[in-house]
Scaffold this active site. Structure first.
Site, mmCIF file in Angstrom:
data_model
loop_
_atom_site.group_PDB
_atom_site.id
_atom_site.type_symbol
_atom_site.label_atom_id
_atom_site.label_comp_id
_atom_site.label_asym_id
_atom_site.label_seq_id
_atom_site.Cartn_x
_atom_site.Cartn_y
_atom_site.Cartn_z
ATOM 1 N N LYS A 171 -10.544 -4.455 19.253
ATOM 2 C CA LYS A 171 -9.282 -4.987 19.328
ATOM 3 C C LYS A 171 -8.560 -4.679 20.853
ATOM 4 O O LYS A 171 -7.457 -5.087 20.905
ATOM 5 C CB LYS A 171 -8.288 -4.077 18.235
ATOM 6 C CG LYS A 171 -8.718 -4.129 16.837
ATOM 7 C CD LYS A 171 -7.543 -3.717 15.816
ATOM 8 C CE LYS A 171 -7.952 -3.842 14.475
ATOM 9 N NZ LYS A 171 -6.795 -3.991 13.621
ATOM 10 N N ASN A 215 1.057 -1.251 0.246
ATOM 11 C CA ASN A 215 -0.016 -0.006 -0.083
ATOM 12 C C ASN A 215 0.856 1.303 0.048
ATOM 13 O O ASN A 215 2.182 1.100 -0.044
ATOM 14 C CB ASN A 215 -1.068 0.093 1.107
ATOM 15 C CG ASN A 215 -0.117 0.001 2.527
ATOM 16 O OD1 ASN A 215 0.386 0.869 2.721
ATOM 17 N ND2 ASN A 215 -0.330 -1.355 3.102
ATOM 18 N N LYS A 240 -13.424 -0.039 16.289
ATOM 19 C CA LYS A 240 -11.953 -0.715 16.153
ATOM 20 C C LYS A 240 -11.206 -0.688 17.453
ATOM 21 O O LYS A 240 -10.758 -1.891 17.813
ATOM 22 C CB LYS A 240 -11.053 0.067 15.139
ATOM 23 C CG LYS A 240 -10.370 -1.266 14.128
ATOM 24 C CD LYS A 240 -10.039 -0.170 13.089
ATOM 25 C CE LYS A 240 -10.272 -0.653 11.610
ATOM 26 N NZ LYS A 240 -9.758 0.049 10.590
#
Ligand code: PMT
Length: 396
Positions: free
Chosen positions: A341, A210, A337
């Site tokens: 996580k 990326n 998130k």
């Protein structure tokens, strides 16, 4: 001597006799590692020429707010965002008054309003002007807003008066600028930062990756060092020089990044996952270069390990900070998130705007933790990093 490695110092020079000392100040800042660009007010140009400061700084000196050509190059907003520090030396009584009133009537005062970088002033004026209640009130207003003041020194003045009002010595100003970044607020803490992209190999010459440049992660590492932390970067492939006083461990794949993260875990107080880790990798890595064949091929991918979630599950666990690169519903996805996580903090990065985030020099983020959040306005990545590290020091 305080250092300014990797720091962009925008030096503002206003119109007083001490303007001649700004030439030496450029050198002192550069000797400490800073990149220096200069803005001069009209008054400053009566005392020293832009050419002198251009030759010393190696960049054209900026003088006009309404200058088409300058705006086409590095305009006033770009200058404001470029700066890690706006240092004004000398700062005259008039400039101090205009800054305290929030005026934007020339380039320097406009940039002072437009920048998210800290502002430091080295006042220089006649001793009676310095003692005047109007100047005292203006300086107090600026100090209350968080502006740092260096000096003035006392002694014989150019006008023959004796007293406080001389601009502080350039070496002292440059040291004060350096110590502004050396906060020490994470002194002795061991910080591990993941940075850059991962590369997931398809064959010996091809990979999935990326656009992460590593700039955000490396800026965080510099800010962590300045805060006194013992800092290690686990870095994917990037074209960046390691900040001084950091250890860099180079990796390629998510698997390698996880392996190094787990190895460092027993000696880690704070873990910051800034890397753009590939979520999937090819199921098989071919030994030989894949030959061109049919018109269409199907690539089978498998999930990579979630590094930051694995770190957050460890026991004992470091204070764990993740990033969330999102293009829509940024804050909601980021908070989700953080919870999924098991993170202590997450930095929400809206990467829908290509001029910030991936592979740019600037960023704008919102930092979230379980019972709070703070938006950090668009600025260069060094400034954003310094603010994130400050929030980590407050919350960890
Ligand atoms: O490197 P730059 O060019 O300066 O750009 C900076 C940046 C845009 C890459 C950076 O600011 C950023 O947003 N990094 C996170 C990018 C990302 O992969 O976000 P994500 O939402 O997909 O991942 C969430 C978090 O999980 C991240 O902390 C990531 O490091 C982590 N992760 C993701 C996948 C995985 N397998 N393991 C992980 O640890």
């Amino acid at each position: 001597m305080a250092h300014l490695f990797n720091r962009n110092v925008l030096l503002g020079v206003s119109g007083g006799i001490a303007a001649y000392k700004s030439a030496e100040l450029v050198r002192e800042l550069q000797e400490r590692g800073a990149q220096v660009r200069v803005i001069m007010t009209r008054g400053a140009q009566e005392f020293i020429t832009p050419l002198t400061l251009q030759a010393l700084s190696g960049h054209p000196v900026h003088t006009e707010l309404l200058d088409e050509r300058a705006e086409l190059g590095m305009g006033h907003i770009e200058l404001a965002r470029w700066a890690d520090l706006l240092l004004i030396a000398p700062a005259t009584a008039d400039l101090v008054a205009r800054l305290s009133a929030g005026r934007a009537d020339d380039l320097l005062s406009t940039v002072a309003l437009a920048t998210a970088a800290p502002l430091m002033l080295a006042p220089a004026m006649n001793q009676q002007m310095w003692k005047d209640p109007a100047t005292t009130a203006n300086i107090n207003t600026l100090v209350q807003r968080g502006v740092q003041i260096v000096g003035p020194a006392a002694g014989l003045q150019a006008c023959g008066d004796v007293g406080p009002g001389r601009m502080e010595a350039p070496a002292i100003i440059a040291d004060a600028a350096g110590s502004l970044f050396a906060t020490g607020e994470l002194a002795g803490k061991r910080i591990v930062i993941t940075a850059g992209p991962t590369r997931e190999a398809l064959d010996p010459v091809r990979y999935i990756s990326n656009n992460s440049s590593g700039k955000m992660g490396y800026a965080l590492a510099q800010a962590a060092v300045d805060a006194g932390a013992i800092t290690t970067i686990i870095s994917g492939p990037v074209n960046l020089a390691a900040p001084k006083h950091t250890q860099v461990l180079s990796v390629h794949s998510a698997e390698e990044m996880l392996e190094q993260s787990l190895r460092l875990l027993p000696e880690c107080d704070i873990f910051i996952a800034c890397a753009a880790v590939a979520d999937y990798r090819p199921v098989t890595i071919e030994d030989q270069k894949i030959k061109k064949g049919p018109e269409e091929v199907t690539l089978q991918l498998v999930r990579t390990p979630d590094i930051v979630a694995t770190v957050a599950k460890s026991s004992p666990k470091p204070y764990t900070v993740g990033f969330a690169a999102e293009t829509n519903d940024v804050l909601a996805y980021a908070r989700d998130k953080m919870q999924r996580k098991g993170l202590d903090m997450i930095v929400a990065n809206d990467v829908g705007d290509p001029s910030i985030g991936f592979n740019s020099d600037e960023n704008a983020v919102t930092v979230l933790w379980p019972d709070g959040q703070q938006a950090l306005e668009r600025a260069n990545k060094n400034t954003i990093a310094r603010q994130i590290v400050h929030l980590i020091a407050q919350q960890a």
